[in-house]
Structure formats: structure tokens, C-alpha cells
Design a protein around this motif. Structure first.
Motif, PDB file in Angstrom:
ATOM      1  N   ASP A   1       0.789  -1.265  -0.111  1.00  0.00           N
ATOM      2  CA  ASP A   1      -0.024   0.111  -0.052  1.00  0.00           C
ATOM      3  C   ASP A   1       0.726   1.424   0.050  1.00  0.00           C
ATOM      4  O   ASP A   1       0.233   2.593   0.265  1.00  0.00           O
ATOM      5  CB  ASP A   1      -0.768   0.102   1.126  1.00  0.00           C
ATOM      6  N   SER A   2       2.070   1.080  -0.260  1.00  0.00           N
ATOM      7  CA  SER A   2       2.886   2.408  -0.371  1.00  0.00           C
ATOM      8  C   SER A   2       2.723   3.216  -1.505  1.00  0.00           C
ATOM      9  O   SER A   2       2.393   2.863  -2.469  1.00  0.00           O
ATOM     10  CB  SER A   2       4.582   1.914  -0.253  1.00  0.00           C
ATOM     11  N   SER A   3       3.066   4.485  -1.189  1.00  0.00           N
ATOM     12  CA  SER A   3       3.048   5.391  -2.298  1.00  0.00           C
ATOM     13  C   SER A   3       4.012   5.530  -3.291  1.00  0.00           C
ATOM     14  O   SER A   3       3.819   6.159  -4.355  1.00  0.00           O
ATOM     15  CB  SER A   3       2.595   6.968  -1.487  1.00  0.00           C
TER      16      SER A   3
ATOM     17  N   SER B   1       6.201   4.476  -6.105  1.00  0.00           N
ATOM     18  CA  SER B   1       6.003   3.607  -7.262  1.00  0.00           C
ATOM     19  C   SER B   1       7.111   3.509  -8.146  1.00  0.00           C
ATOM     20  O   SER B   1       6.995   2.904  -9.291  1.00  0.00           O
ATOM     21  CB  SER B   1       4.504   4.166  -7.973  1.00  0.00           C
TER      22      SER B   1
ATOM     23  N   ASP C   1      10.866   8.286  -6.400  1.00  0.00           N
ATOM     24  CA  ASP C   1       9.882   8.439  -5.313  1.00  0.00           C
ATOM     25  C   ASP C   1      10.887   8.098  -3.902  1.00  0.00           C
ATOM     26  O   ASP C   1      10.367   8.616  -2.902  1.00  0.00           O
ATOM     27  CB  ASP C   1       8.641   7.765  -5.238  1.00  0.00           C
TER      28      ASP C   1
ATOM     29  N   LYS D   1      13.565   9.215   1.519  1.00  0.00           N
ATOM     30  CA  LYS D   1      12.962   7.930   2.028  1.00  0.00           C
ATOM     31  C   LYS D   1      14.108   7.076   2.650  1.00  0.00           C
ATOM     32  O   LYS D   1      15.268   7.451   2.017  1.00  0.00           O
ATOM     33  CB  LYS D   1      12.194   7.108   1.000  1.00  0.00           C
TER      34      LYS D   1
ATOM     35  N   ASP E   1      11.317   2.391   4.389  1.00  0.00           N
ATOM     36  CA  ASP E   1      10.433   2.695   3.591  1.00  0.00           C
ATOM     37  C   ASP E   1      10.416   1.651   2.247  1.00  0.00           C
ATOM     38  O   ASP E   1       9.450   1.459   1.596  1.00  0.00           O
ATOM     39  CB  ASP E   1      10.465   4.102   3.146  1.00  0.00           C
TER      40      ASP E   1
END
Length: 320
Positions: free
Chosen positions: A129-131, A133, A137, A141, A190
Motif C-alpha cells: 500500500d506504499s505511495s 511507485s 519517489d 525515504k 520505507d
């Protein structure tokens, strides 16, 4: 799990210095020379086990004695110290060692980096469900890697830059690869940089892969290979030719039969048979070219892991 841990210990290894001593191939019964081959617990070594199972080395006129060590530097040290004649190691580790002055020659290839994401055996994974992609990104992180400055860590930064992000803004932290999935699920990081079999285990746990940093930075390059000292190569040309002949024959078998690699991994690497059927195996290739070495060497030079370009043509051993 213990054996799975061993399967990944060669990844991203650097090279260390060691002293060199004479290591001639010795006869073991009659005139058949014995070659001491030092392997790591990695799936790229499966052609050696295939050659042993099928007596290809015997057919080629040599006896092969296999021992296993747990890291690229340990294997290089064994070859330099004479306890091994031929050693399996990561290409980057070998080139770093040569860059430090070790007299090594590349005897044969073992595996190549991937050509497509679908075939990748290495990847950066994030929560389902991580943003996150894409590599871009990852700026800002925290990414778990198993070593700093070598292997996937500089490749990730370069991949972020190439995707339009800021590679220097990526925070990296060292986590043992077997612990990475748990670290990601606990939200301590992350993203994680893993390789098989953890790429498959992560996917089975619901993680998603955003890309292969080695594919992005070093496509169609040598990933692992076999080395010997220059002295050994000069004194044992016939034994090395026999090793290459048998290894090439076994590699062709693996290319022709997709069922061989899982069976060999379950038998010789003690990988769970069900997992062995699910994982992706590397691109086995006993041949090697100077261009395949140069792709890795040029990137190592770019990130400062070697100080000057190497002569890749002369690095590859060939019988005269």
C-alpha cells in the motif's frame, strides 16, 4: 531459513587484500589433475554441481574438489592464498580486488545481470500500500541495503537520479537481507533492496517491486564469475580449459531444461523444494566478454570503487 541466509551472503561483497602463494594443480590418481574450486552458497554456482553430478569434469580430464565459503572476499583470499585454485565471486568484488593490485584473471563467467524486469532476480521492494511507485519517489525515504558504497546502494542512487529524483537525498541503512522484510513490515524502513529468494518471499508477503537497480545501471553485464591467480593460470592452462569445457556443457544443460535449476538448488543448496520452484534463477553463462566486465567496471569507476579503468581484455584468461 539458515540456508536461505547463506544463499545471499555473496551479494554486494567488496574485495580485500591477501598474499599470493604458488598453487599448482596436483594429480590425484594417475595423471588426472585435481582442481580445487571454491564456491559460495549462490544459485549462480548450480552449473558446477550439474557438471559434478554428470561427471562432466571427469570427462574433460580433471578431478574437481569443491569447498564452500560464505563471502566473495573470503573466496578471493582463498584463491590468493592457495587453498583454492578457482574461486566464484561477484564481478564487482573481483574488479575491486584487481583495482587494488591483486593478480587475478577471469577464468569463466557464471551469471549475467537481467535484461527485463520480469526476469529480474534483484529488486527494490516496498509495502503493497506504499505511495512509492518508482525510483524517483525514493528521494527523502529510507532504504535498507546490506552494504554501503558497493552493490545495490550506489546503483539505487544512480537509478533515482536517472528517474528524475535526487539520489543523494536517499537515506540508506544497513540491514541483513534476511531481516529486511520484517523491517519493512514494521515500518522501520520505507523500502528494501533484496535478491532471490527474498524477492519471491516478499512478493508472497504482499510486497511490490518498483524496479531492479542493476538493470537500470548495469544491464546485460557480468554479475558473477570465476577467477584464478595469474600464476595458477599460466601454469595450469590445460586444467583451466577442462574446467571451462565442463562448465560450459553444464550451463547449456541448464539453459535447455528449466526444471534443472530448481532441482539442483533443492539438492545442493538445500533450498525448500517449493520455494525453489517459485524463485527466479539468474542468467547462467559460462562465456564472458570484456564488454560485460566493462559495464560493471565503468559503473564502479563512476562511483569511486575503483580508481582507474582496467584492461578488461587482458583480464580475461585465454589459453595461448
Amino acid at each position: 531459513m539458515k540456508r536461505i541466509v547463506l544463499l545471499v551472503c555473496l551479494a554486494l561483497a567488496g574485495a580485500s587484500m591477501a598474499s599470493c602463494s604458488e598453487s599448482d594443480a596436483k594429480s590425484s590418481g594417475g595423471d588426472t589433475p585435481t582442481v580445487k574450486v571454491v564456491l559460495g552458497p549462490a544459485s549462480a554456482t548450480l552449473p558446477v554441481y550439474r557438471a559434478l553430478d554428470q561427471d562432466y569434469f571427469t570427462d574433460a580430464g580433471i578431478n574437481v574438489e569443491v569447498t564452500t565459503l560464505q563471502s566473495g572476499p573470503d573466496i578471493i583470499n582463498a584463491v590468493m592464498g592457495g587453498s583454492g585454485d578457482i574461486g566464484f565471486t561477484g564481478t564487482e568484488a573481483a574488479l575491486i580486488a584487481v583495482g587494488k593490485g591483486l593478480p587475478l584473471r577471469v577464468v569463466a563467467g557464471a551469471s549475467l545481470t537481467d535484461q527485463t524486469e520480469e526476469a529480474s532476480t534483484v529488486g527494490v521492494m516496498v509495502a503493497g500500500d506504499s505511495s512509492i511507485s518508482s525510483f524517483a519517489d525514493l528521494a527523502g525515504k529510507t532504504v535498507a541495503v546490506n552494504a554501503l558504497g558497493v552493490g545495490m546502494e550506489p546503483a539505487i542512487r544512480a537509478s533515482v537520479d536517472a528517474a528524475g529524483g535526487d539520489g543523494e537525498a536517499v537515506n540508506t541503512t544497513v540491514v541483513p537481507i534476511p531481516n529486511m522484510i520484517a523491517a519493512l513490515e514494521a515500518k522501520r524502513v520505507d523500502a528494501i533492496a533484496v535478491l532471490e529468494p527474498f524477492l519471491t518471499l516478499g512478493a508472497q508477503s504482499g510486497l511490490k517491486t518498483i524496479g531492479d537497480p542493476l538493470l537500470a545501471t548495469q544491464p546485460d553485464a557480468s554479475q558473477t564469475l570465476y577467477v584464478a591467480t595469474s600464476e595458477y593460470a599460466e601454469q595450469n592452462a590445460k586444467a583451466l580449459e577442462s574446467f571451462k569445457e565442463a562448465l560450459g556443457r553444464a550451463t547449456e544443460d541448464l539453459a535447455a531444461d528449466a526444471d534443472l535449476a530448481p532441482d539442483l538448488a533443492a539438492k545442493h543448496l538445500e533450498l525448500d523444494p517449493a520455494l525453489a520452484q517459485a524463485v527466479r534463477f539468474p542468467r547462467f553463462d559460462a562465456a564472458i566478454t570484456s564488454q560485460q566486465l566493462a559495464v560493471v567496471g565503468d559503473f564502479a569507476l563512476q562511483v569511486g570503487n575503483i580508481e582507474q579503468p582496467l584492461d578488461y581484455d587482458s583480464l580475461i584468461w585465454a589459453s595461448s
